[in-house]
Design an enzyme around this catalytic site. Sequence first.
Site, PDB file in Angstrom:
ATOM      1  N   CYS A  69       0.708  -1.198  -0.065  1.00  0.00           N
ATOM      2  CA  CYS A  69       0.003  -0.144   0.080  1.00  0.00           C
ATOM      3  C   CYS A  69       0.777   1.399   0.034  1.00  0.00           C
ATOM      4  O   CYS A  69       0.022   2.303  -0.075  1.00  0.00           O
ATOM      5  CB  CYS A  69      -0.851  -0.130   1.073  1.00  0.00           C
ATOM      6  SG  CYS A  69      -0.334  -0.237   2.768  1.00  0.00           S
ATOM      7  N   HIS A  70       1.966   1.186  -0.005  1.00  0.00           N
ATOM      8  CA  HIS A  70       2.804   2.380   0.181  1.00  0.00           C
ATOM      9  C   HIS A  70       4.105   2.193  -0.759  1.00  0.00           C
ATOM     10  O   HIS A  70       5.297   1.843  -0.397  1.00  0.00           O
ATOM     11  CB  HIS A  70       3.496   2.467   1.480  1.00  0.00           C
ATOM     12  CG  HIS A  70       4.032   3.880   1.899  1.00  0.00           C
ATOM     13  ND1 HIS A  70       5.343   4.141   1.703  1.00  0.00           N
ATOM     14  CD2 HIS A  70       3.783   5.150   2.313  1.00  0.00           C
ATOM     15  CE1 HIS A  70       5.803   5.317   2.097  1.00  0.00           C
ATOM     16  NE2 HIS A  70       4.597   5.646   2.238  1.00  0.00           N
ATOM     17  N   PHE A  71       4.184   2.416  -1.898  1.00  0.00           N
ATOM     18  CA  PHE A  71       3.152   3.133  -2.640  1.00  0.00           C
ATOM     19  C   PHE A  71       2.854   2.092  -4.037  1.00  0.00           C
ATOM     20  O   PHE A  71       3.869   1.319  -4.371  1.00  0.00           O
ATOM     21  CB  PHE A  71       3.954   4.410  -3.579  1.00  0.00           C
ATOM     22  CG  PHE A  71       4.209   5.468  -2.496  1.00  0.00           C
ATOM     23  CD1 PHE A  71       3.144   6.186  -1.949  1.00  0.00           C
ATOM     24  CD2 PHE A  71       5.632   5.596  -1.914  1.00  0.00           C
ATOM     25  CE1 PHE A  71       3.516   7.229  -0.989  1.00  0.00           C
ATOM     26  CE2 PHE A  71       5.746   6.495  -1.073  1.00  0.00           C
ATOM     27  CZ  PHE A  71       4.711   7.583  -0.700  1.00  0.00           C
TER      28      PHE A  71
END
EC number: 4.2.1.59
Length: 171
Positions: A69-71
Site C-alpha cells: 500500500c505504500h506506494f
Amino acid sequence: MSNANSFTKEDLIACGLGKLFGPNSPRLPKDNMLMIDRVLKINGDGGEYGKGEIVAELDINPELWFFDCHFAGDPVMPGCLGLDAMWQLVGFFLGWEGAEGKGRALGVGEVKFTGQVLPEAKKVTYKLTIKRKVYRKLVMGIADATMEVDGREIYSAKDLKVGIFTDTTSF
C-alpha cells in the site's frame, strides 16, 4: 529490571500482551505494528552516554503488509514505521528496567532520512543509546538512534522521548 539481555520475537509478542515484564508494564504493539523481530542486546549502562543501549532487528521481505500500500508501483517502507520502531524500543527499555504504566511517544528533536527500505532488502537494524532516564512522578526515557538497512545507515533520530503513564485519561 529484567536479567535478560536479548529477546526473541515470541518474547516481544508476550510483551504486547503484558506477559513479559508483568501485566502493568508498558506494552509493545501487536501484529503488523510491531516493527521489531528480535532484540539482540539491551543493557542499562552501555552506549555513548553510559545510561543504556539497545540493538534490535526487523527482517524484511516483499510480503510485508506496507509494501502493498505504500506506494502502488513504488513499494517502500514508510519512514514513520522506522521512527515508530525507535519509540517502541525506548518504551521497551523502560519496561525492561521495571517501569509500570502505558507508554506514549512524546516527541523527537530531529529526524533525518537518507535512504529507503525496499522489498529487496533483508534486514533493518536499530541502534539506540539512552541519553536520559527520569524516574519520578513522570517516567521518561530520552534516546538517540540510528536505523540501518543491510548495514547502511539510512535514518537517524535525536532526542526520542517516551513517557510511561499510570493514567492516560488526561493525556
